[in-house]
Design a protein around this motif. Structure first.
Motif, mmCIF file in Angstrom:
data_model
loop_
_atom_site.group_PDB
_atom_site.id
_atom_site.type_symbol
_atom_site.label_atom_id
_atom_site.label_comp_id
_atom_site.label_asym_id
_atom_site.label_seq_id
_atom_site.Cartn_x
_atom_site.Cartn_y
_atom_site.Cartn_z
ATOM 1 N N LEU A 270 -2.216 -1.933 51.161
ATOM 2 C CA LEU A 270 -2.483 -0.590 50.633
ATOM 3 C C LEU A 270 -1.391 -0.145 49.668
ATOM 4 N N VAL A 271 -0.143 -0.350 50.082
ATOM 5 C CA VAL A 271 0.983 0.098 49.259
ATOM 6 C C VAL A 271 1.105 -0.730 47.981
ATOM 7 N N LYS A 272 0.911 -2.018 48.095
ATOM 8 C CA LYS A 272 1.134 -2.919 46.961
ATOM 9 C C LYS A 272 -0.022 -2.931 45.973
ATOM 10 N N ASP A 273 -1.265 -2.887 46.481
ATOM 11 C CA ASP A 273 -2.426 -3.089 45.617
ATOM 12 C C ASP A 273 -3.343 -1.876 45.501
ATOM 13 N N PHE A 274 -3.822 -1.370 46.652
ATOM 14 C CA PHE A 274 -4.865 -0.351 46.621
ATOM 15 C C PHE A 274 -4.408 0.952 45.971
ATOM 16 N N ILE A 275 -3.288 1.501 46.425
ATOM 17 C CA ILE A 275 -2.838 2.792 45.892
ATOM 18 C C ILE A 275 -2.549 2.714 44.396
ATOM 19 N N PRO A 276 -1.779 1.723 43.918
ATOM 20 C CA PRO A 276 -1.542 1.641 42.468
ATOM 21 C C PRO A 276 -2.833 1.459 41.668
ATOM 22 N N GLU A 277 -3.774 0.667 42.210
ATOM 23 C CA GLU A 277 -5.034 0.437 41.497
ATOM 24 C C GLU A 277 -5.820 1.731 41.336
ATOM 25 N N LYS A 278 -5.910 2.529 42.384
ATOM 26 C CA LYS A 278 -6.677 3.781 42.311
ATOM 27 C C LYS A 278 -5.991 4.802 41.412
ATOM 28 N N LEU A 279 -4.662 4.794 41.400
ATOM 29 C CA LEU A 279 -3.953 5.707 40.506
ATOM 30 C C LEU A 279 -4.151 5.319 39.043
ATOM 31 N N ARG A 280 -4.253 4.023 38.780
ATOM 32 C CA ARG A 280 -4.512 3.566 37.411
ATOM 33 C C ARG A 280 -5.920 3.948 36.964
ATOM 34 N N GLU A 281 -6.871 3.823 37.884
ATOM 35 C CA GLU A 281 -8.252 4.175 37.525
ATOM 36 C C GLU A 281 -8.372 5.672 37.252
ATOM 37 N N PHE A 282 -7.800 6.465 38.142
ATOM 38 C CA PHE A 282 -7.690 7.914 37.999
ATOM 39 C C PHE A 282 -9.013 8.565 37.562
ATOM 40 N N ASN A 283 -10.072 8.278 38.320
ATOM 41 C CA ASN A 283 -11.329 9.000 38.137
ATOM 42 C C ASN A 283 -11.713 9.641 39.467
ATOM 43 N N ARG A 284 -12.793 10.382 39.474
ATOM 44 C CA ARG A 284 -13.155 11.162 40.661
ATOM 45 C C ARG A 284 -13.382 10.275 41.884
ATOM 46 N N ILE A 285 -14.117 9.180 41.719
ATOM 47 C CA ILE A 285 -14.408 8.301 42.849
ATOM 48 C C ILE A 285 -13.139 7.631 43.364
ATOM 49 N N ALA A 286 -12.297 7.138 42.417
ATOM 50 C CA ALA A 286 -11.059 6.457 42.814
ATOM 51 C C ALA A 286 -10.136 7.399 43.578
ATOM 52 N N LEU A 287 -10.020 8.637 43.110
ATOM 53 C CA LEU A 287 -9.137 9.595 43.783
ATOM 54 C C LEU A 287 -9.681 9.986 45.151
ATOM 55 N N TYR A 288 -11.003 10.092 45.274
ATOM 56 C CA TYR A 288 -11.581 10.416 46.581
ATOM 57 C C TYR A 288 -11.391 9.246 47.543
ATOM 58 N N GLN A 289 -11.547 8.027 47.042
ATOM 59 C CA GLN A 289 -11.275 6.858 47.875
ATOM 60 C C GLN A 289 -9.839 6.869 48.379
ATOM 61 N N LEU A 290 -8.925 7.179 47.496
ATOM 62 C CA LEU A 290 -7.508 7.242 47.857
ATOM 63 C C LEU A 290 -7.268 8.334 48.899
ATOM 64 N N PHE A 291 -7.910 9.474 48.705
ATOM 65 C CA PHE A 291 -7.789 10.598 49.644
ATOM 66 C C PHE A 291 -8.283 10.197 51.036
ATOM 67 N N VAL A 292 -9.453 9.562 51.111
ATOM 68 C CA VAL A 292 -10.040 9.181 52.394
ATOM 69 C C VAL A 292 -9.184 8.123 53.090
ATOM 70 N N VAL A 293 -8.746 7.114 52.335
ATOM 71 C CA VAL A 293 -7.919 6.065 52.933
ATOM 72 C C VAL A 293 -6.617 6.650 53.474
ATOM 73 N N THR A 294 -6.005 7.564 52.740
ATOM 74 C CA THR A 294 -4.755 8.187 53.182
ATOM 75 C C THR A 294 -4.950 8.952 54.483
ATOM 76 N N LEU A 295 -6.034 9.742 54.552
ATOM 77 C CA LEU A 295 -6.316 10.499 55.778
ATOM 78 C C LEU A 295 -6.576 9.569 56.963
ATOM 79 N N VAL A 296 -7.307 8.489 56.716
ATOM 80 C CA VAL A 296 -7.608 7.538 57.791
ATOM 81 C C VAL A 296 -6.329 6.906 58.323
ATOM 82 N N VAL A 297 -5.431 6.493 57.428
ATOM 83 C CA VAL A 297 -4.167 5.888 57.856
ATOM 84 C C VAL A 297 -3.333 6.890 58.661
#
Length: 319
Positions: A270-297
């Motif tokens: 998550l730290v190495k790949d997922f979070i940086p990838e979603k921040l690079r994409e920086f669209n509504r779906i990517a940010l919501y995915q990041l939000f949900v994954v963060t809450l789940v963790v």
């Protein structure tokens, strides 16, 4: 090499209790009838619901299925208890489990047998692909597929050894289960309580006994995912319970510190790949995915902390 190409090489166990899965069970029966290898028996264990049990018995009789049968369990003491009934009644050298909402690929039995050609293999698992009830749910990040018992970001892609798998598609050599014991009944879903981990704990015990756990991507099932399972409230509740389960497992002998590698690898991914990838994409779906994954963790972590302070200790099942 042990010969397991017998008339009944694989005992397939499906536990169920709810009429809501009636169509799913019928689909499992039909999918088993069209397996490329018929070297199996199907055992459907119906918990508490005698009317549903009789309905499945009647269906099997009308279908003329000689290698399929139903067992009635009058006491719904949880999924692990039901799975252990399957072990006690199985005829095959391989005991395989499907969830009551999973559909096996036509080559599933044949590929499961291939997974055990090496005598050193004690357990196997395979690819689990989500079947979305609502196609719009495909936004759900693969990093969280573990929450719906499907192949996720750390799942291998080739035939290889692995640490553990999911209960929706798992198999064990019966002689190994005779040696290490059955599923822990203090773990696993039961009426009014969700405590998972019985499948992971069993895989870990298999490895600790010196046997291999194999991932075979061709041993494939499709897992039906209703929309309600990925609603945020459901996800956070499951995450909290999962953290509790990990803490409970951590207090048992079979979950030594060296077996936490999957959890550490997941967080590292998550730290190495997922979070940086979603921040690079920086669209509504990517940010919501990041939000949900963060809450789940975070909820998983809270559940883990609470579980460690609860004072519960896991006991090895001696059944």
């Amino acid at each position: 090499m042990q010969d397991i190409s017998t008339e009944c090489a694989v005992s397939v166990i499906v536990s169920t209790f709810s009429p809501a899965h009636r169509d799913d069970i019928i689909e499992i029966i039909q999918s088993m009838q069209t397996q490329s290898s018929q070297s199996f028996e199907l055992i459907i264990i119906v918990d508490e619901n005698r009317e549903l049990f009789q309905e499945y018995c009647d269906y099997l009789e009308k279908a003329g299925t000689l290698n399929m049968r139903c067992l009635f369990n009058p006491d719904n003491k949880g999924l692990s208890y039901s799975r252990n009934i399957g072990i006690q009644n199985a005829l095959g050298e391989i005991i395989s489990y499907l969830d009551d909402d999973a559909v096996p690929d036509p080559d599933w039995v044949a590929q499961t047998i291939i997974s055990f050609e090496d005598d050193g293999v004690g357990a196997s698992t395979g690819d689990i692909i989500p079947l979305w009830e609502d196609p719009n749910d495909e936004w759900f990040p693969r990093e969280l597929y573990w929450m719906i018992s499907c192949s996720y970001s750390l799942t291998p892609t080739e035939f290889s050894e692995t640490e553990r798998g999911f209960g929706a598609n798992m198999s064990f050599r019966k002689s190994v289960l005779d040696e290490i014991g059955s599923f822990r009944e203090d773990l696993g879903i039961r009426p009014g309580k969700w405590v998972g981990g019985e499948d992971s704990e069993m895989f870990l015990r298999v490895r600790q006994s010196g046997n291999k756990v194999i991932y075979n991507p061709k041993s494939m099932v499709h897992h039906k995912i209703p929309h309600r399972r990925i609603l945020l409230k459901s996800l956070l509740k499951r995450a909290y319970n999962q953290g509790n389960t990990i803490a409970k497992m951590g207090k048992s002998e079979s979950y030594a510190s060296g077996n936490k590698s999957t959890e550490y690898s997941y967080l590292g991914n998550l730290v190495k790949d997922f979070i940086p990838e979603k921040l690079r994409e920086f669209n509504r779906i990517a940010l919501y995915q990041l939000f949900v994954v963060t809450l789940v963790v975070l909820c998983t972590g809270l559940g883990y902390i609470q579980g460690n302070f609860s004072g519960n200790t896991g006991e090895k099942n001696t059944q």
